[in-house]
Scaffold this motif. Structure first.
Motif, PDB file in Angstrom:
ATOM      1  N   LYS A 124      17.583 139.161 100.068  1.00 21.52           N
ATOM      2  CA  LYS A 124      16.784 139.176  98.807  1.00 21.52           C
ATOM      3  C   LYS A 124      15.565 139.985  98.911  1.00 21.52           C
ATOM      4  O   LYS A 124      14.728 139.804  98.014  1.00 21.52           O
TER       5      LYS A 124
ATOM      6  N   LYS B  78      21.498 140.281 101.205  1.00 22.26           N
ATOM      7  CA  LYS B  78      21.444 138.808 101.538  1.00 22.26           C
ATOM      8  C   LYS B  78      19.992 138.258 101.647  1.00 22.26           C
ATOM      9  O   LYS B  78      19.716 137.275 101.215  1.00 22.26           O
TER      10      LYS B  78
ATOM     11  N   ILE C 130      27.373 131.839 102.904  1.00 25.02           N
ATOM     12  CA  ILE C 130      28.869 132.249 102.821  1.00 25.02           C
ATOM     13  C   ILE C 130      28.949 133.785 102.958  1.00 25.02           C
ATOM     14  O   ILE C 130      28.390 134.276 102.259  1.00 25.02           O
ATOM     15  N   ASP C 131      29.885 134.214 103.863  1.00 26.04           N
ATOM     16  CA  ASP C 131      30.093 135.738 103.937  1.00 26.04           C
ATOM     17  C   ASP C 131      30.752 136.071 102.620  1.00 26.04           C
ATOM     18  O   ASP C 131      31.454 135.552 101.897  1.00 26.04           O
ATOM     19  N   ASN C 132      30.225 137.414 102.220  1.00 25.38           N
ATOM     20  CA  ASN C 132      30.444 137.961 101.031  1.00 25.38           C
ATOM     21  C   ASN C 132      30.132 137.305  99.592  1.00 25.38           C
ATOM     22  O   ASN C 132      30.974 137.737  98.705  1.00 25.38           O
ATOM     23  N   VAL C 133      29.194 136.259  99.766  1.00 21.25           N
ATOM     24  CA  VAL C 133      28.951 135.662  98.488  1.00 21.25           C
ATOM     25  C   VAL C 133      27.267 135.833  98.395  1.00 21.25           C
ATOM     26  O   VAL C 133      26.832 135.836  99.499  1.00 21.25           O
ATOM     27  N   TYR C 134      27.093 136.361  97.309  1.00 23.72           N
ATOM     28  CA  TYR C 134      25.784 137.003  97.349  1.00 23.72           C
ATOM     29  C   TYR C 134      25.087 136.128  96.093  1.00 23.72           C
ATOM     30  O   TYR C 134      25.395 136.398  94.783  1.00 23.72           O
ATOM     31  N   LEU C 135      24.171 135.208  96.326  1.00 24.75           N
ATOM     32  CA  LEU C 135      23.451 134.232  95.398  1.00 24.75           C
ATOM     33  C   LEU C 135      22.087 134.724  95.239  1.00 24.75           C
ATOM     34  O   LEU C 135      21.285 134.707  95.899  1.00 24.75           O
ATOM     35  N   TYR C 136      21.811 135.003  93.758  1.00 24.91           N
ATOM     36  CA  TYR C 136      20.347 135.058  93.606  1.00 24.91           C
ATOM     37  C   TYR C 136      19.739 134.309  92.504  1.00 24.91           C
ATOM     38  O   TYR C 136      20.555 133.985  91.457  1.00 24.91           O
TER      39      TYR C 136
ATOM     40  N   ILE D  88      25.074 128.456  99.380  1.00 25.47           N
ATOM     41  CA  ILE D  88      26.022 129.326  99.093  1.00 25.47           C
ATOM     42  C   ILE D  88      25.937 130.483  99.727  1.00 25.47           C
ATOM     43  O   ILE D  88      26.719 131.437 100.082  1.00 25.47           O
ATOM     44  N   ASN D  89      24.500 131.052  99.679  1.00 22.74           N
ATOM     45  CA  ASN D  89      24.275 132.351 100.129  1.00 22.74           C
ATOM     46  C   ASN D  89      24.945 132.730 101.345  1.00 22.74           C
ATOM     47  O   ASN D  89      24.655 133.689 101.824  1.00 22.74           O
TER      48      ASN D  89
END
Lengths: 271, 422
Positions: A160, A158, B292-298, B289-290
């Motif tokens: 990063k 998370k 939110i639990d269980n969402v991984y945004l890169y 959005i990152n």
């Protein structure tokens, strides 16, 4: 004799715990193998000490605090070895072995004399009830350890900034799966432990509910894990939330295990 | 005998020079053949990749060979010699060994730790071996080089972490999901960068591939390439419910996916984890959005950050690799020294035999009346004398002593082994 084997097991666990902590900073396949070897040898010695004590006392050695913590550690190590050979999870030892060592050390410092058990408690229920309860609780302990690993790994992803242990910790999915599996093992065992405890109370005192503080707490623990399973199955709570819940669940067990002494004596004679 | 490396790489030469100096296909064979015919060159290997051209040789005189190899390159590729002066480097002896070890271990590469170079070195060596352009020294050196590079690869973490954005994305995916082969993957939009990352993901074995593009036809074509299926762009939200990995690069000027929409999707997916990679600039996905639990945004910068960390990590590992190289150079040097004594022993023996032969001939000319038996006796005596005389120096040469190179030099001088016309 049982003392000698116990001390030897403690020494092996201690060494394994040291190696497992060193592993957090630098590891290779050899250090993991050496660590596992120490755990395995320690486990064998530990098993011998428990069997000998069983023979000395003529009953399951889970009655005084020394025996109970020792046997609890034994269950955790058993599960650890099974998990390690089944899944080969990187760094699991670093999260489990220090806990095992601390438990064994507290066991070593507690009085070890064998006290006679009051006659009404002497029955086969002792073995059945405690075995179920201890293995179930050990599964919950492992689940909490895995939960901590999950939270650390989740933090890396998370934030990063995946560095440090990121490469060596397993994937989030496998940690979540094992956490769940351990709870599905622990929960029925805990349920059965509560039922057998009630039956035992019935046969000893003629009442199912002649409980003490620990019984109340066992039910609280049971409810906690019921919530973990319920939210997972119905609301799809997984990952971080499941990990946190499994850690909370284990904390309630620890309170039940050690906290009772602060609240006065109960029927669970060992604490 | 000396080892000599002459070459250039991405640090010393621009791509247009590198292109012109490439030995490919027919040129490699022809080049190797001609280098072998240069007067001072005994053994040769040519390494030619897009980032470097290097010629590894065993030569009798490094200075002379250096000149003749430079001349050869200039003539062979039709490049003015003055243009080569600044771009070509040369290493001899132990420095040459160190250079070859470093190149193979990918310490000298543009991207430290990249794996291709070792394969290229193996190919170059095998080609020379087939063409019989190598001998005892280069064979040993190249084999050692390959084993050193392998040792560094296993004992250090030099090649461990991804140093390109697309590989970093795959690596992250593997830390979120255990097994990509049971995961589905959606390509949202079809930018070039997205396509590259998609290819890496497809290669790591995702179960199905969905392409959602604004131009449906382009989407269809891409889907065909990945063995997937195309959906209309408007439907992508619906597909998100079953998709575990999303790569987004739509070229839209505003967010195509907002936090509230994603929350709804997560509910429908029963919180199953999603990994979203937003390669578009400007970003197409709400960064919130990152959270939110269980969402991984890169996004691209996040991935670049990961790559930067990994590159730094590799540079640290490179220091460990240099230590290994220093160790290996020492063992190789020992072998080189032991090798030196063998030709000296052979030369000493040959010298003694030549003297014996010469003197016996002279004697037999003076005493033609000798019978068969007497001749044998004379010959036997001569052999016995020279054997007794050269036995102690031979033994001394064979011994693994500190001052063997001094002994070798002394014996060569005292017996005149380096004089011509013997």
């Amino acid at each position: 004799m049982t003392t000698l084997f116990f001390e030897l097991a403690l020494t092996f666990y201690f060494t394994a715990a040291i190696i497992s902590v060193v592993e957090l900073f630098r590891s290779s396949k050899t250090t993991t193998k050496v660590m596992l070897l120490f755990v395995a040898v320690g486990f064998i010695l530990h098993t011998v000490s428990i069997v000998l004590r069983y023979a000395d006392a003529g009953r399951m050695p889970v009655v005084n605090p020394h025996e109970a913590t020792s046997f609890f550690s034994w269950c955790i190590v058993l599960l650890f070895l099974i998990l390690e050979f089944r899944y080969n999870i990187g760094l699991l030892g670093s999260f489990i072995m220090p806990l095992v060592f601390v438990l064994m050390l507290s066991s070593a410092m507690l009085p070890r004399e064998i006290k006679p058990l009051s006659p009404e408690l002497q029955s086969y229920w002792l073995s059945i009830h405690t075995l179920l309860a201890f293995i179930g609780n050990a599964a919950f302990a492992m689940a909490a350890g895995i939960g901590i690993m999950y939270l650390i790994q989740e933090r890396y992803v998370k934030s990063k900034h995946p560095s440090g242990l990121f490469q060596r910790l397993p994937s989030l999915q496998i940690l979540d799966e094992i956490n769940y599996r351990l709870i599905t093992i622990g929960f029925p065992l805990l349920t059965l432990a509560i039922i057998t405890g009630a039956l035992w109370a019935q046969s000893a005192w003629g009442s199912y509910l002649k409980g003490d503080f620990r019984v109340v707490w066992a039910i609280i623990t049971w409810l906690t894990y019921a919530v973990v399973l319920h939210t997972r199955l119905l609301a799809g709570w997984r990952g971080k939330r499941a990990a946190i819940l499994s850690i909370i669940g284990f904390l309630t067990i620890l309170i039940a295990f050690f906290g009772i002494k602060l609240l006065g004596k109960g029927l669970h004679v060992f604490l | 005998m000396n080892i000599l490396v002459v070459g250039l790489n991405h640090k010393t030469a621009d791509v247009d020079i590198r292109e012109r100096l490439t030995f490919n296909g027919q040129k490699l064979e022809e080049g190797l053949r001609r280098i072998k015919t240069l007067p001072d060159v005994k053994e040769a290997v040519i390494l030619s990749t897009c980032n470097r051209v290097e010629i590894y040789t065993v030569v009798s005189s490094a200075a002379a060979a250096h000149e003749s190899i430079k001349n050869f390159i200039s003539e062979f590729h039709g490049i003015d010699r003055s243009a080569l002066e600044t771009t070509l480097y040369a290493y001899e002896g132990i420095n040459a060994v160190r250079h070859i070890f470093r190149v193979a271990a990918s310490l000298d590469s543009m991207i430290v730790g990249e794996p291709q170079i070792l394969g290229q070195i193996k190919d170059a060596f095998e080609f020379s071996l087939r063409k019989k352009a190598t001998g005892i020294l280069l064979n040993k050196l190249m084999k050692k080089t390959i084993s050193v590079a392998k040792r560094i690869r296993t004992e250090t973490k030099i090649a461990e972490n991804a140093v390109s954005i697309s590989f970093a994305a795959v690596e992250l995916a593997k830390k979120i999901f255990t097994d990509l082969s049971s995961k589905s993957f959606m390509l949202l939009g079809a930018g070039d960068m997205a396509e590259l990352a998609a290819r890496h993901l497809a290669n790591s074995g995702v179960r199905d591939v969905i392409v959602a593009n604004r131009t449906y036809e382009t989407g269809c074509e891409l889907a065909k390439e990945f063995n997937g299926r195309a959906v209309r762009f408007e439907d992508f939200m619906h597909e998100m419910v079953h998709t575990d990995i999303v790569i987004c690069s739509t070229g839209a000027s505003k967010y195509v996916l907002m936090k509230e929409q994603m929350q709804k999707v997560m509910k429908e997916r029963r919180q199953k984890p999603v990994f979203i990679i937003d390669i578009s600039v400007p970003r197409n996905i709400d960064p919130e959005i990152n959270n939110i639990d269980n969402v991984y945004l890169y996004d691209v910068d996040d991935l670049q950050g990961v790559v930067d960390t990994n590159v730094q990590g590799r540079q640290k590992e490179a220091e460990n690799a240099e230590v290994i190289i220093a160790e290996e150079i020492e063992t190789f040097q020992k072998w080189l020294i032991s090798l030196d004594s063998v030709p000296t022993i052979v030369a000493l023996r040959e010298r003694a035999d030549a003297v014996k032969k010469e003197e016996i001939e002279k004697l037999l000319n003076k005493l033609p009346a000798l019978g068969e038996k007497e001749r044998d006796a004379v010959e036997y005596m001569a052999s016995a004398i020279i054997n007794k005389l050269i036995h102690p120096p031979t033994t001394a040469l064979k011994e693994d002593s500190e001052d063997r190179d001094i002994l070798i030099a002394a014996i060569r001088k005292l017996y005149g082994l380096d004089e011509k016309g013997e």
